[in-house]
Scaffold this motif. Structure first.
Motif, PDB file in Angstrom:
ATOM      1  N   GLY A   4      21.036  17.742   0.664  1.00  0.00           N
ATOM      2  CA  GLY A   4      20.078  17.525   1.737  1.00  0.00           C
ATOM      3  C   GLY A   4      18.859  16.758   1.286  1.00  0.00           C
ATOM      4  N   MET A   5      17.870  16.682   2.203  1.00  0.00           N
ATOM      5  CA  MET A   5      16.680  15.874   1.941  1.00  0.00           C
ATOM      6  C   MET A   5      15.559  16.299   2.862  1.00  0.00           C
ATOM      7  N   ASN A   6      14.381  15.739   2.594  1.00  0.00           N
ATOM      8  CA  ASN A   6      13.249  15.901   3.509  1.00  0.00           C
ATOM      9  C   ASN A   6      12.900  14.556   4.128  1.00  0.00           C
ATOM     10  N   PHE A   7      12.439  14.590   5.371  1.00  0.00           N
ATOM     11  CA  PHE A   7      11.883  13.415   6.037  1.00  0.00           C
ATOM     12  C   PHE A   7      10.363  13.556   6.083  1.00  0.00           C
ATOM     13  N   GLN A   8       9.664  12.447   5.874  1.00  0.00           N
ATOM     14  CA  GLN A   8       8.207  12.416   5.956  1.00  0.00           C
ATOM     15  C   GLN A   8       7.694  11.684   7.197  1.00  0.00           C
ATOM     16  N   SER A   9       8.566  11.014   7.931  1.00  0.00           N
ATOM     17  CA  SER A   9       8.119  10.153   9.025  1.00  0.00           C
ATOM     18  C   SER A   9       7.395  10.909  10.133  1.00  0.00           C
ATOM     19  N   VAL A  10       7.837  12.133  10.452  1.00  0.00           N
ATOM     20  CA  VAL A  10       7.157  12.909  11.489  1.00  0.00           C
ATOM     21  C   VAL A  10       5.806  13.390  10.990  1.00  0.00           C
ATOM     22  N   SER A  11       5.754  13.871   9.761  1.00  0.00           N
ATOM     23  CA  SER A  11       4.497  14.355   9.190  1.00  0.00           C
ATOM     24  C   SER A  11       3.442  13.254   9.179  1.00  0.00           C
ATOM     25  N   VAL A  12       3.829  12.056   8.748  1.00  0.00           N
ATOM     26  CA  VAL A  12       2.890  10.937   8.730  1.00  0.00           C
ATOM     27  C   VAL A  12       2.495  10.561  10.157  1.00  0.00           C
TER      28      VAL A  12
ATOM     29  N   GLN B 260       0.832  -1.199   0.000  1.00  0.00           N
ATOM     30  CA  GLN B 260       0.000   0.000   0.000  1.00  0.00           C
ATOM     31  C   GLN B 260       0.873   1.257   0.000  1.00  0.00           C
ATOM     32  N   ASP B 261       0.236   2.388  -0.267  1.00  0.00           N
ATOM     33  CA  ASP B 261       0.888   3.691  -0.204  1.00  0.00           C
ATOM     34  C   ASP B 261       1.730   3.782   1.073  1.00  0.00           C
ATOM     35  N   THR B 262       2.991   4.198   0.939  1.00  0.00           N
ATOM     36  CA  THR B 262       3.877   4.209   2.110  1.00  0.00           C
ATOM     37  C   THR B 262       3.408   5.177   3.194  1.00  0.00           C
ATOM     38  N   THR B 263       2.573   6.146   2.843  1.00  0.00           N
ATOM     39  CA  THR B 263       2.097   7.098   3.850  1.00  0.00           C
ATOM     40  C   THR B 263       0.982   6.521   4.718  1.00  0.00           C
ATOM     41  N   THR B 264       0.615   5.254   4.507  1.00  0.00           N
ATOM     42  CA  THR B 264      -0.443   4.638   5.312  1.00  0.00           C
ATOM     43  C   THR B 264       0.101   3.824   6.474  1.00  0.00           C
ATOM     44  N   GLY B 265       1.397   3.903   6.723  1.00  0.00           N
ATOM     45  CA  GLY B 265       1.967   3.144   7.840  1.00  0.00           C
ATOM     46  C   GLY B 265       3.129   3.869   8.479  1.00  0.00           C
ATOM     47  N   PHE B 266       3.289   3.667   9.792  1.00  0.00           N
ATOM     48  CA  PHE B 266       4.384   4.313  10.518  1.00  0.00           C
ATOM     49  C   PHE B 266       5.740   3.748  10.112  1.00  0.00           C
ATOM     50  N   HIS B 267       5.791   2.468   9.819  1.00  0.00           N
ATOM     51  CA  HIS B 267       7.058   1.860   9.417  1.00  0.00           C
ATOM     52  C   HIS B 267       7.279   1.942   7.915  1.00  0.00           C
ATOM     53  N   SER B 268       6.214   1.885   7.140  1.00  0.00           N
ATOM     54  CA  SER B 268       6.404   1.960   5.688  1.00  0.00           C
ATOM     55  C   SER B 268       6.961   3.318   5.277  1.00  0.00           C
ATOM     56  N   ILE B 269       6.561   4.394   5.976  1.00  0.00           N
ATOM     57  CA  ILE B 269       7.104   5.706   5.628  1.00  0.00           C
ATOM     58  C   ILE B 269       8.580   5.788   6.010  1.00  0.00           C
ATOM     59  N   GLU B 270       8.965   5.091   7.087  1.00  0.00           N
ATOM     60  CA  GLU B 270      10.381   5.045   7.433  1.00  0.00           C
ATOM     61  C   GLU B 270      11.183   4.338   6.349  1.00  0.00           C
ATOM     62  N   ARG B 271      10.625   3.271   5.807  1.00  0.00           N
ATOM     63  CA  ARG B 271      11.336   2.559   4.743  1.00  0.00           C
ATOM     64  C   ARG B 271      11.513   3.450   3.521  1.00  0.00           C
ATOM     65  N   ASN B 272      10.504   4.263   3.245  1.00  0.00           N
ATOM     66  CA  ASN B 272      10.617   5.189   2.119  1.00  0.00           C
ATOM     67  C   ASN B 272      11.655   6.273   2.405  1.00  0.00           C
ATOM     68  N   ASP B 273      11.601   6.854   3.602  1.00  0.00           N
ATOM     69  CA  ASP B 273      12.584   7.871   3.983  1.00  0.00           C
ATOM     70  C   ASP B 273      14.009   7.327   3.912  1.00  0.00           C
ATOM     71  N   HIS B 274      14.167   6.070   4.283  1.00  0.00           N
ATOM     72  CA  HIS B 274      15.518   5.512   4.355  1.00  0.00           C
ATOM     73  C   HIS B 274      16.195   5.463   2.982  1.00  0.00           C
ATOM     74  N   ARG B 275      15.415   5.365   1.935  1.00  0.00           N
ATOM     75  CA  ARG B 275      16.008   5.403   0.591  1.00  0.00           C
ATOM     76  C   ARG B 275      16.720   6.740   0.373  1.00  0.00           C
ATOM     77  N   LYS B 276      16.098   7.813   0.842  1.00  0.00           N
ATOM     78  CA  LYS B 276      16.724   9.131   0.712  1.00  0.00           C
ATOM     79  C   LYS B 276      17.939   9.252   1.623  1.00  0.00           C
ATOM     80  N   VAL B 277      17.845   8.663   2.806  1.00  0.00           N
ATOM     81  CA  VAL B 277      18.987   8.686   3.725  1.00  0.00           C
ATOM     82  C   VAL B 277      20.194   8.009   3.080  1.00  0.00           C
TER      83      VAL B 277
END
Length: 511
Positions: A267-275, A225-242
């Protein structure tokens, strides 16, 4: 009274790349590198409370040799697009004329129209531009952003007599720090949540040497599912940018494919806090999300629920890894780290959340487009703009109750805030400022951004380097001051930025 209110809210044509380089010529700066991090959604109070709860955290350590600005404001509207653009141009929508990722331009044409028919089209620069929304690559090659954007999905415009698709970078009216820095012979890089962030390339289209854009609304590898629908899935998405940032710290390109040297600005943006602020509960399809709850447990933001706390701790851990890598490469003294946020999130106090049906906007006389989250931006059709204006204003005021409109900014009250909508093709005809806590949604999201409320605009800001004495500055500052500060840190002239000139933007104080 309205002018005073707007003044309080505000707190206080392309430029050729070669010309930008000439303007930017200056002695070597204090730093050789600037790492800019946007923790999307993080309020000033979040940063303050996190440091208090985690005195040994990465953010606490950065603050121990940095300047923190608790009275920092992002743009109004507080959407991600103008929020980031302020950081990299030094300007607000007054100069940049970018109000939202989904907005409107009275001079443009719809995708696929070949510029036929009457002008006036939505300008949609979000995930809908992708070749393939389901993949984090967006159906292209990360690091080659134009391979990820399907031109068939772009608005169109007549350019020198020829109808052409308008890429996000074409939409920019002012230059960026990336263009100025690149023109001065230094390397640039950025990573963000959609290929639509090609917009940071600036009007030249080539300001960022290494733009690693991955799709945040793509399908997660665990849940599907869309990575913004989970607390851990958004971390996995953010980690690609990291990983991209870690490669760059090590002198490689974002994908790690070749040695290119550490960028002067990256630099980069993190989405984990926003989600974590928005999502009410974890994704049931991810076992790791079981029992996680988003948002805050108190009215002041001192007690984030476990889902939001997880996101904050994750981001801190990743920033700590970046700082450790910078130190390992011997770059600590030559690198300035700036932590801020494109936007906050409203409301912090969940008891103030009010979900509102936005359908009454659709009956506005002459309406052409609406963008709304916790603000309402209304554009009228260019053909009927003047004829319908008074009726549209009267209608919106009559709907102030059901739409929870606290203030309606119209043409009469936009002076000093935005350009005249009768003269600028992008300025909304009306900006409906809602009661704090209102979200235009039929769903379960706990918070949103985009509006003018304090929770939307008061964001984290921290500038850190081993050579900086720790301080907390009470100055009222804005995220647009980040851009000239970056240039000054690198020994370049802040006035090389068009928005800095137009809005008289100053560098951050106390550095």
């Amino acid at each position: 009274m309205m002018k005073a209110y707007l003044s309080k809210l505000m707190c206080g044509a392309s430029l050729a790349l070669a010309a930008a380089g000439a303007a930017a010529a200056a002695p070597v700066g204090t730093y050789q590198h600037v790492l800019l991090i946007s923790i999307d959604g993080m309020h000033a109070v979040d940063l303050q409370n996190f440091i208090a709860r985690h005195p040994n955290s990465a953010l606490a350590n950065l603050s121990a040799h940095g300047v923190r600005y608790p009275n920092a404001l992002t743009t109004a509207p507080s959407d991600s697009f103008p929020g980031l653009i302020s950081m990299v141009t030094g300007g607000t929508p007054l100069s940049g004329r970018v109000f939202y990722d989904v907005s409107y331009d009275r001079s443009m044409f719809a995708p696929g129209s070949n510029c036929t028919g009457k002008p006036g089209a939505q300008t949609i620069f979000d995930e809908s531009l992708d070749y393939d929304l389901t993949k984090y690559t967006a159906g292209g090659t990360p690091g080659k952003v134009l391979s990820q954007i399907n031109p068939a999905n772009l608005p169109m415009a007549m350019i020198k007599g020829v109808c052409k698709p308008v890429y996000p970078h074409d939409f920019m009216k002012v230059n960026t720090v990336f263009e100025v820095i690149k023109a001065a012979g230094m390397r640039t890089a950025w990573s963000d949540k959609h290929p639509a962030y090609d917009i940071v390339n600036g009007p030249s289209g080539v300001g960022v040497d290494d733009l690693y854009a991955i799709e945040v609304n793509s399908n997660d590898e665990v849940t599907g599912q869309d990575t913004t629908t989970g607390f851990h899935s958004i971390e996995r998405n953010d980690h690609r940018k990291v990983r991209a940032i870690m490669n760059e710290i090590n002198g490689l390109g974002s994908t790690g494919a070749q040695a290119v040297g550490v960028p002067a600005v990256f630099g980069m943006n993190f989405q984990s806090v926003s989600v974590g602020q928005k999502l009410s509960v974890g994704n049931p399809n991810d076992p790791a999300d079981a029992g996680l709850v988003g948002g805050y447990a108190d009215a002041l933001g001192a007690k984030p629920n476990n889902g939001l706390a997880l996101g904050m701790e994750y981001v801190d851990k990743e920033i700590g890894a970046m700082v450790k890598a910078i130190d390992a490469q011997g770059l600590a003294d030559s690198t300035l780290i700036i932590v801020s946020a494109k936007h906050g999130q409203s409301p912090i106090d969940i008891t103030k959340r009010v979900a509102v049906d936005d359908s009454p906007y659709g009956a506005t006389p002459g309406i052409a487009a609406l963008s709304d989250d916790d603000v309402g931006l209304v554009w009228l059709t260019p053909q009927g703009q003047k004829a319908n204006y008074d009726a549209a204003r009267a209608y919106l005021l009559s709907q102030a109750g059901p739409l929870h409109i606290q203030r309606l900014i119209d043409r009469e009250h936009m002076e000093g805030l935005f350009k005249d909508p009768f003269k600028s093709p992008r300025t909304p005809d009306f900006v409906a400022i809602t009661t704090p806590g209102v979200i235009y949604t039929g769903g379960t999201k706990l918070a949103e951004h985009g509006g003018f409320a304090e929770n939307d605009r008061n964001v984290a800001m921290l500038v850190s380097s081993p050579s900086i004495a720790p301080a907390i500055r009470a100055d009222a500052v804005e995220t647009r001051q980040i851009a000239p500060t970056i240039l000054k840190a690198l020994g370049l002239k802040p006035n090389a930025l068009m928005a800095v000139q137009q809005e008289n933007t100053r560098t951050l104080p106390g550095l």
